[in-house]
Design a protein around this motif. Structure first.
Motif, mmCIF file in Angstrom:
data_model
loop_
_atom_site.group_PDB
_atom_site.id
_atom_site.type_symbol
_atom_site.label_atom_id
_atom_site.label_comp_id
_atom_site.label_asym_id
_atom_site.label_seq_id
_atom_site.Cartn_x
_atom_site.Cartn_y
_atom_site.Cartn_z
ATOM 1 N N SER A 67 0.817 -1.219 0.000
ATOM 2 C CA SER A 67 0.000 0.000 0.000
ATOM 3 C C SER A 67 0.846 1.262 0.000
ATOM 4 O O SER A 67 0.347 2.350 -0.300
ATOM 5 N N SER A 68 2.112 1.136 0.329
ATOM 6 C CA SER A 68 3.008 2.296 0.333
ATOM 7 C C SER A 68 4.353 1.892 -0.266
ATOM 8 O O SER A 68 4.690 0.707 -0.304
ATOM 9 N N PRO A 69 5.122 2.861 -0.741
ATOM 10 C CA PRO A 69 6.446 2.551 -1.309
ATOM 11 C C PRO A 69 7.379 1.974 -0.242
ATOM 12 O O PRO A 69 7.124 2.063 0.961
ATOM 13 N N MET A 70 8.489 1.388 -0.709
ATOM 14 C CA MET A 70 9.497 0.859 0.197
ATOM 15 C C MET A 70 10.800 1.625 -0.017
ATOM 16 O O MET A 70 10.953 2.367 -0.996
ATOM 17 N N GLU A 71 11.709 1.463 0.914
ATOM 18 C CA GLU A 71 13.032 2.041 0.720
ATOM 19 C C GLU A 71 13.693 1.372 -0.476
ATOM 20 O O GLU A 71 13.217 0.329 -0.944
ATOM 21 N N LEU A 72 14.771 1.958 -0.975
ATOM 22 C CA LEU A 72 15.409 1.414 -2.168
ATOM 23 C C LEU A 72 16.177 0.141 -1.807
ATOM 24 O O LEU A 72 17.397 0.092 -1.766
ATOM 25 N N SER A 488 12.747 11.448 -9.146
ATOM 26 C CA SER A 488 11.294 11.275 -9.098
ATOM 27 C C SER A 488 10.871 9.811 -8.968
ATOM 28 O O SER A 488 9.688 9.525 -8.750
ATOM 29 N N TYR A 489 11.833 8.893 -9.080
ATOM 30 C CA TYR A 489 11.474 7.470 -9.002
ATOM 31 C C TYR A 489 11.010 7.090 -7.604
ATOM 32 O O TYR A 489 11.632 7.450 -6.605
ATOM 33 N N VAL A 490 9.910 6.346 -7.535
ATOM 34 C CA VAL A 490 9.360 5.825 -6.278
ATOM 35 C C VAL A 490 9.440 4.307 -6.328
ATOM 36 O O VAL A 490 8.830 3.677 -7.199
ATOM 37 N N HIS A 491 10.190 3.723 -5.416
ATOM 38 C CA HIS A 491 10.421 2.270 -5.428
ATOM 39 C C HIS A 491 9.218 1.553 -4.820
ATOM 40 O O HIS A 491 9.035 1.544 -3.595
ATOM 41 N N SER A 492 8.394 0.982 -5.680
ATOM 42 C CA SER A 492 7.171 0.329 -5.205
ATOM 43 C C SER A 492 6.851 -0.885 -6.074
ATOM 44 O O SER A 492 5.877 -0.897 -6.837
ATOM 45 N N PRO A 493 7.669 -1.953 -5.991
ATOM 46 C CA PRO A 493 7.414 -3.158 -6.781
ATOM 47 C C PRO A 493 6.087 -3.812 -6.393
ATOM 48 O O PRO A 493 5.758 -3.892 -5.212
#
Length: 512
Positions: A67-72, A488-493
């Motif tokens: 439901s939310s992005p993760m750290e890289l 701008s990249y959001v890490h959200s696999p």
């Protein structure tokens, strides 16, 4: 009159009672009995919940974690299959879960995974989890069994190996050239590459396997994409037995419509190929995959002949297999190269040393050792197909447990790929040097420790095709551009058929 009414009411009562007993046997008694029997053998797992099994728990875990992005980070098992990550710690490497009232034995012990995937006597057959996947792929190479599978596998082997593969590299190069030329004309500094790679892989599979351009196959890809979303959102939904005969959901209706429309477009492609036949030459239908399929459909020898339904299903299978998986693999490899600029430079140096500014050659791509290391490590961390399933056809002993017939075996590829005991404490870090020794990598494959393309008789027939496609695309991109990750990249696999970036992958391109 009264006696006959009583008789009919009695029959109705017995029929209703019988249906209730059968329903309860299937959805309560049998799962409880099987769960108890497996526990006595040391196979534990989350308790069975009436009707839904563990699907609600799994769905809740997946929603919470995505439901939310993760750290890289590249810790994909906890992100993509959080239930496997959590329950393997709680219950052991092999544990029992429930997809509705159906038992799923999750197997992560590599020796047992190897035993299942290398099976040749028909004990462990392919299993399709839910009906929407049937509509998505049909009974193609991925799902078919027995003689039909053998027949289709031979066709695919012939179409995607050896000299046929070398001819395909020219089409791959032309498609990548067109993509890079489009980037150059647009003058864009930041590019969302996941979308670009979807276009590229669609173009390549269309041209190499079906003799058409992306524009001709665009409708199929759009519709298959719609079907993929239906499959994804129904992965862990359980339908009440028998209800589909009385109640159709919006996904049922939409998937039926998409299935029919996809078939219509493929049928037009087949008809066009048949109409284009000139003379009676052996290769008059064409030497690409579609040509081989059409030729097999018109084969006089019944043993070699395939039905029209087989032909359509194989087209759907290869549109998906040649598109979704390679798009995912290219995307994550570019992400890793953009982050790790040292490895990007090492790969670029190798490409320039082999090809200079010229296009890659079929023989040259086989000598890209550093790039192979990078691709292998990327596939370890982000495998396109991260879960394999099999069905037990007869009671069998697997390890120390006696597994009943009709049990589904779930083999999560991400589990061995992220196992610290196999890869070391730095398992979640990008370390392509793990694959510097080809012999060690091959040994790991044979031990079921590294499974990006499966293992055994049903390993991916398109492996060489996919790797060649990736090497050509990466080589040509690195010849022209230096890559860095956009702020701008959001890490959200997320998981929709394959592992894909929820918000795309934004890369900054600097012309060389």
């Amino acid at each position: 009159m009264e006696d006959s009414t009583i008789y009919l009411l009695g029959c109705l009562f017995l029929f209703t009672l019988t249906c209730i007993i059968k329903f309860l046997m299937k959805t309560w008694w049998t799962p409880i009995r099987l769960q108890s029997a497996m526990r006595l053998q040391g196979i534990k797992g989350p308790p069975y919940r009436f009707l839904h099994g563990n699907t609600k728990e799994i769905t809740k875990m997946r929603i919470e974690v995505t439901s939310s992005p993760m750290e890289l980070s590249h810790h994909m098992l906890s992100r993509i299959e959080p239930h496997v990550y959590s329950w393997s710690k709680q219950y052991g490497m092999n544990f029992l879960t429930w997809y509705g009232p159906r038992a799923h034995l999750v197997v992560t012990e590599t020796e047992l995974v190897k035993e299942v995937l290398n099976n040749k006597d028909g004990t462990y057959t392919k299993a399709v989890i839910q009906s929407y996947a049937d509509k998505f792929l049909g009974d193609g190479l991925v799902a078919s069994q027995g003689e039909k599978w053998c027949k289709m596998r031979k066709l695919a082997n012939y179409a995607f190996h050896g000299e046929s593969l070398k001819r395909m590299t020219l089409e791959m190069i032309a498609s990548v050239e067109a993509m890079i030329e489009r980037w150059r004309q647009d003058g864009a500094k930041e590019i969302e590459v996941y979308h670009e790679f979807k276009l590229l892989t669609a173009e390549i599979i269309s041209r190499t396997a079906f003799g058409s351009s992306y524009l001709e196959g665009q409708h199929i890809f759009d519709m298959m994409g719609g079907m993929a979303h239906i499959v994804g959102r129904n992965n862990y939904k359980v339908k009440i037995p028998g209800m589909k005969n009385f109640w159709r959901t919006s996904d049922d209706i939409e998937s039926d419509q998409l299935q029919e429309r996809i078939r219509d477009v493929i049928m037009k492609m087949i008809k066009k190929r048949e109409d284009d036949v000139a003379g009676d030459q052996e290769d008059s239908y064409g030497t690409d995959f579609l040509g081989l399929l059409v030729k097999a459909h018109h084969e006089n020898d019944k043993a070699k002949q395939i039905t029209l339904d087989d032909l359509v299903d194989e087209c759907k299978t290869f549109y998906v297999a040649g598109h979704e998986t390679t798009t995912s693999s290219l995307t994550w490899t570019i992400l890793l190269l953009a982050i790790h600029r040292d490895w990007q430079e090492r790969v670029r140096e190798e490409v320039l040393e082999l090809f200079g500014s010229a296009n890659p050659s079929p023989d040259g791509i086989g000598r890209l050792k550093t790039m192979s290391m990078v691709i292998n490590e990327s596939l370890r961390m982000y495998p396109s197909v991260f879960n394999l399933t099999r069905e037990v056809q007869r009671e069998v002993r697997l390890g120390k447990a006696l597994v009943p017939a009709k049990t589904t075996l779930s083999l999560p590829v991400l589990a061995p790929h992220s196992n610290e005991q196999i890869w070391g404490a730095d398992v979640h870090l990008f370390r392509p040097e793990r694959f510097a020794d080809f012999g060690a990598r091959a040994a790991r494959e044979n031990k079921a420790e590294y499974l990006p393309f499966g293992l055994g008789p049903r390993s991916c027939v398109g492996m060489n095709f996919a790797v060649a496609e990736m090497k050509i695309a990466l080589s040509m991109i690195l010849q022209h551009y230096s890559l860095s990750l956009s702020p701008s990249y959001v890490h959200s696999p997320i998981h929709i058929i394959t592992i894909r970036p929820k918000h795309g992958l934004q890369i900054i391109f600097q012309a060389m």
